[in-house]
Design a protein around this motif. Structure first.
Motif, mmCIF file in Angstrom:
data_model
loop_
_atom_site.group_PDB
_atom_site.id
_atom_site.type_symbol
_atom_site.label_atom_id
_atom_site.label_comp_id
_atom_site.label_asym_id
_atom_site.label_seq_id
_atom_site.Cartn_x
_atom_site.Cartn_y
_atom_site.Cartn_z
ATOM 1 N N UNK A 137 0.832 -1.201 0.000
ATOM 2 C CA UNK A 137 0.000 0.000 0.000
ATOM 3 C C UNK A 137 0.868 1.254 0.000
ATOM 4 N N UNK A 138 1.916 1.231 0.802
ATOM 5 C CA UNK A 138 2.821 2.379 0.861
ATOM 6 C C UNK A 138 3.553 2.605 -0.456
ATOM 7 N N UNK A 139 3.640 1.569 -1.281
ATOM 8 C CA UNK A 139 4.241 1.702 -2.610
ATOM 9 C C UNK A 139 3.194 2.062 -3.665
ATOM 10 N N UNK A 140 2.017 2.434 -3.230
ATOM 11 C CA UNK A 140 0.995 2.922 -4.142
ATOM 12 C C UNK A 140 0.039 1.875 -4.687
ATOM 13 N N UNK A 141 0.140 0.641 -4.259
ATOM 14 C CA UNK A 141 -0.742 -0.419 -4.763
ATOM 15 C C UNK A 141 -2.093 -0.383 -4.050
ATOM 16 N N UNK A 142 -3.150 -0.508 -4.825
ATOM 17 C CA UNK A 142 -4.502 -0.548 -4.277
ATOM 18 C C UNK A 142 -5.261 -1.815 -4.671
ATOM 19 N N UNK A 143 -4.808 -2.466 -5.713
ATOM 20 C CA UNK A 143 -5.436 -3.709 -6.169
ATOM 21 C C UNK A 143 -4.524 -4.877 -5.773
ATOM 22 N N UNK A 144 -4.705 -5.334 -4.540
ATOM 23 C CA UNK A 144 -3.804 -6.321 -3.933
ATOM 24 C C UNK A 144 -4.558 -7.622 -3.686
#
Length: 333
Positions: A172-179
């Motif tokens: 999430x901190x690396x910008x990912x939202x579709x995990x």
């Protein structure tokens, strides 16, 4: 006829201590040795060779029950216990449970029949009640990778939930939202906790759980492959994956490569356990370290301290997962 128990009672020590004096073990204190030798002289005790061997077997053997010795995770566990055994002049005997209650029970019972005074047990199939019964009857038994209510002081475990929380939060901190989450289909506490950590991290950062973004298969390479195929079949916008363990992550990476999806530029992935394979994948796998070597070392020493009152128990340690950063995670662009 005078027995070894008579000697132990007169010397005011355990039968185990008498056995170690008879076998010239260095772990016996001078005070205990003098007391035992004095009692033997007073009672005119002559040790019986067969009885002596039986006593040695009951005090100088550490039993280890694991799920599968071919799994690197359990190989590391056994090796760590063996190092402790060598340090204390013990030998180890190994039982294998294969995630089946009957086999775990048979493994434990076999080691007990072989008079293992100390035992480190990794059990996932037996119920808490059955393990509680074993623990109440055998004071040298320690449970690893699980907590049994009422015997918490004899259980060694890891905060699995925190591990996958750290993994998901990093993505999430690396910008990912579709995990997505690749989990084990074994109905064990580890899986429940790791899935829970993933879900808690999404909730904490106000991210929804995507449809068909959680799949479960066997916790091995093949399971990781099948899980990744399922995810690709249902989703086209996933950018990151949290895997139950490194083996499943490796299987998932192979499928991503086969589908020309670059890791990590197009899809980031994080494993769990930090097994040796994590350092040799392409790219090298970012993962959550499971300190099973330290935990097994602690568990073995705790088991010995419970069975051998003369061995000082190790101080209590709370084991925590840590993030190991390598090259399978990249910021989402």
């Amino acid at each position: 006829m005078t027995t070894i128990r008579d000697v132990a009672e007169l010397a005011q020590v355990s039968v185990a201590t008498v056995s170690r004096v008879l076998n010239h073990h260095s772990s016996v204190s001078n005070k205990a040795r003098v007391a035992v030798e004095s009692a033997m002289a007073q009672l005119n005790y002559q040790p019986n060779a067969n009885a002596q061997a039986l006593a040695v077997q009951s005090t100088d053997t550490i039993g280890v029950v694991v799920t599968d010795v071919t799994d690197p995770f359990f190989a590391i566990l056994v090796k760590a216990v063996d190092h402790v055994a060598e340090e204390y002049n013990k030998t180890i005997l190994i039982g294998i449970g294969y995630h089946h209650a009957d086999k775990e029970r048979k493994a434990i019972d076999t080691l007990l029949r072989k008079r293992c005074g100390s035992m480190v047990v990794h059990s996932k199939a037996l119920s808490d009640d059955e393990l509680r019964q074993y623990l109440s009857q055998h004071e040298g038994m320690v449970i690893i990778n699980r907590v049994i209510k009422g015997f918490e002081h004899r259980c060694v475990s890891l905060d699995n939930r925190q591990g996958t929380y750290l993994a998901t939060e990093m993505l999430i901190q690396h910008g990912h939202q579709h995990i997505a989450y690749i989990g084990s289909n074994h109905k064990i506490l580890d899986e429940f906790e790791r899935e829970s950590g993933y879900l808690q991290a999404l909730k904490a950062h106000n991210l929804p759980v995507l449809d068909q973004s959680m799949v479960h298969h066997t916790p091995d390479f093949e399971g990781g492959e099948k899980a990744m195929i399922d995810l690709l079949s249902y989703n086209k916008n996933l950018t990151a994956i949290v895997a139950y363990n490194d083996s499943m992550a490796a299987g998932a990476i192979s499928v991503l490569h086969e589908n020309n999806i670059a890791v990590p530029s197009q899809c980031s992935i994080i494993g769990f356990d930090d097994m040796p394979i994590a350092r040799y994948l392409i790219p090298k796998l970012t993962t959550i370290r499971y300190p099973i070597d330290l935990m097994a070392n602690y568990a073995a020493k705790l088991a010995l301290s419970l069975a051998h009152k003369e061995i000082k128990p190790p101080p209590f340690i709370q084991f925590n997962p840590t993030l190991v950063r390598r090259f399978s995670v990249e910021a989402y662009r």
